[in-house]
Design a protein around this motif. Structure first.
Motif, mmCIF file in Angstrom:
data_model
loop_
_atom_site.group_PDB
_atom_site.id
_atom_site.type_symbol
_atom_site.label_atom_id
_atom_site.label_comp_id
_atom_site.label_asym_id
_atom_site.label_seq_id
_atom_site.Cartn_x
_atom_site.Cartn_y
_atom_site.Cartn_z
ATOM 1 N N GLY A 113 0.756 -1.251 0.000
ATOM 2 C CA GLY A 113 0.000 0.000 0.000
ATOM 3 C C GLY A 113 0.782 1.294 0.000
ATOM 4 N N SER A 159 -5.501 2.853 6.129
ATOM 5 C CA SER A 159 -6.652 1.944 6.159
ATOM 6 C C SER A 159 -6.263 0.543 5.688
ATOM 7 C CB SER A 159 -7.776 2.501 5.289
ATOM 8 O OG SER A 159 -7.383 2.453 3.937
ATOM 9 N N LYS A 160 -5.145 0.442 4.960
ATOM 10 C CA LYS A 160 -4.763 -0.879 4.440
ATOM 11 C C LYS A 160 -3.820 -1.624 5.375
ATOM 12 C CE LYS A 160 -5.277 0.106 -0.467
ATOM 13 N NZ LYS A 160 -4.713 1.450 -0.796
ATOM 14 N N THR A 175 1.068 -6.229 7.633
ATOM 15 C CA THR A 175 1.887 -5.111 7.143
ATOM 16 C C THR A 175 3.057 -4.877 8.092
ATOM 17 O OG1 THR A 175 -0.248 -4.121 6.587
ATOM 18 C CG2 THR A 175 1.706 -2.777 6.207
#
Ligand code: PHE
Length: 469
Positions: free
Chosen positions: A40, A206-207, A212
């Motif tokens: 992202g 938001s991702k 992550t």
């Protein structure tokens, strides 16, 4: 008793360039951009930078200190304190083997692209993506290039530390840096490049998930060559008068600088060409040739020089990976350098073959849901390195004496390390907890859970049998 004089770096710059050479490699130019793309963009970069500065830098200081203090490579360094800890060194050697299971394959792609630059790759820009896909899945071509890359690597390591490794890095690292700046400038001035800059610098949180964070942490360890004993081994060859923390800071800054430059080189062009940021491992091999193709005739030469520089960056890293395994065979198994190198490299021929074929003809052969290439990549990057770094932090914080560490990091009180107490608190408390937390939340969010559990199983088994290793 006769003691062998330990090999030492030829000069101060020699060490810095070798350590930076180990850090700067495919991790920065091939892996960092595609990880950023898949995760992202900006938000991933912010999390990555945070981990580099808070976790990576501290662990690097710790690895240098442990290596130089014990004058031993990874396994010996742990073992010299207690054989309960031998497993941590062995885990590092295993990580070295696993990373070398795929790294020279990608190194071989870089070598191949030097030649492809001249043989019509750039003449048909629209086909560049398909050419890459066809190339890496072929059962013969990438294997030949992989073997060439591994042979170069083997020769350098066989020549020993000061001879081979230092010289190659001194010239070609600066070349790579200059080239990346040129490519980034070209990329950022293409029409439509702004969207790429936005992707890089406008974080979209938001991702962000646990996965992550784990990806960013793993990438930080991978890119800085940490968590597997490489910097312990390099530190063990380091002169007693060197300043460990300032060397670590410089290596970290160079490594991060090159990764960000690679991002600036790739993303603006990627958006300008209307391509997909989450394109995966082919990113650099597809986007960079497109940039050069758009330059006309001179592009061919630039493209070739870029892939020469990428090959050298990859070599100075893979050499350090092989050195961890070789140093173990020399220091702990009493082998001579040359036989140790040839044995190591023979095994790496097999793992590399499996990896390369797993992208093509053997793609149906999987274990715990992944082929050989992904197996080596995911296990090291997502589990072994981070846990290896965590174990090192625990070892420094809870097993070694604080006074000894302070002594080592201030060269016996002759130089200052003003942040010693901050560093020590990070190593002792913050990093072990932070890594454990990120690992657990990452594993819960990731798709290859059984592989992750398998990896943790390996670490547990090694730990249980530590005294026998
Ligand atoms: N840091 C190297 C790179 O970014 C890879 C590497 C990992 C080297 C671990 C040594 C140890 O390409």
């Amino acid at each position: 008793m006769e003691t062998k004089q330990r090999e030492n770096w030829g000069s101060r710059l020699g060490f810095l360039m070798a350590a930076a050479g180990s850090a700067v490699g495919l991790g920065n130019i091939w892996r960092f951009p595609y990880m950023t793309g898949e995760n992202g963009g900006g938000a991933f970069i912010i999390i990555y930078l945070f981990f580099v500065l808070v976790v990576g830098l501290s662990v690097m200081v710790a690895e240098f200190a442990v290596g130089r203090r014990t004058q031993q490579s990874a396994v010996g360094a742990y073992k010299s304190v207690s054989n309960k800890w031998t497993f941590a060194g062995v885990l590092g050697v295993l990580s070295g083997f696993f990373i070398m299971g795929f790294y020279p394959v990608v190194g071989g792609w870089a070598v191949a692209y030097i030649f492809k630059s001249f043989t019509g790759l750039l003449a048909a820009p629209d086909a560049i993506g398909d050419v890459f896909g066809g190339f890496i899945t072929s059962p013969t071509q990438p294997i030949i290039w992989f073997l060439i890359f591994l042979a170069m690597n083997t020769l350098i390591v066989a020549k020993g530390i000061a001879g081979g490794i230092e010289k190659a890095g001194k010239v070609l690292m600066p070349t790579l840096f200059v080239l990346l700046i040129l490519i980034a400038m070209r990329s950022m001035t293409l029409p439509g490049a702004g969207a790429g800059l936005e992707f890089l610098f406008k974080p979209d949180f938001s991702k962000v998930t646990g996965a992550t964070f784990l990806a960013a942490l793993g990438q930080a360890f991978f890119s800085l060559s940490l968590g597997m004993g490489c910097m312990i081994t390099y530190g063990s060859y380091l002169n007693k008068s060197e300043n460990l923390h300032s060397n670590a800071l410089m290596v970290t800054l160079m490594d991060t600088g090159v990764a960000l430059l690679a991002g600036l080189a790739i993303f603006p062009a990627l958006f300008a060409f209307g391509m997909e940021p989450a394109a995966g491992p082919g990113l650099v091999f597809v986007v960079v040739p497109q940039i050069f193709a758009a330059m006309g005739g001179a592009g061919t030469v630039f493209s070739a020089i870029f892939f020469v520089a990428l090959t050298v960056a990859a070599l100075t890293s893979s050499v350090s990976l092989m050195e961890v395994v070789v140093a173990y065979l020399i220091d702990s198994r009493g082998m001579e350098r040359k036989p140790a190198v040839y044995l190591t490299s023979a095994i790496m021929v097999v793992t590399g073959l499996l990896s390369s074929l797993s992208l093509g003809v053997m793609s149906g052969v999987t274990f715990l849901g992944v082929g050989a290439f992904d197996f080596f990549d995911i296990l090291t990057d997502k589990i072994f390195l981070a846990i290896g770094g965590m174990i090192l932090a625990i070892f420094c914080g809870w097993v070694l004496k604080k006074e000894d560490l302070e002594d080592e990091l201030t060269n016996g009180g002759t130089i200052k390390f003003g942040l010693f107490n901050v560093w020590y608190a990070l190593i002792k408390y913050v990093i072990p907890v932070a890594v454990a937390f990120v690992a657990v939340s990452g594993i819960m969010a990731i798709t290859q859970q059984s592989l992750m559990i398998f990896g943790i199983g390996i670490i547990v088994v090694l730990a249980l049998f530590s005294k026998k290793l």
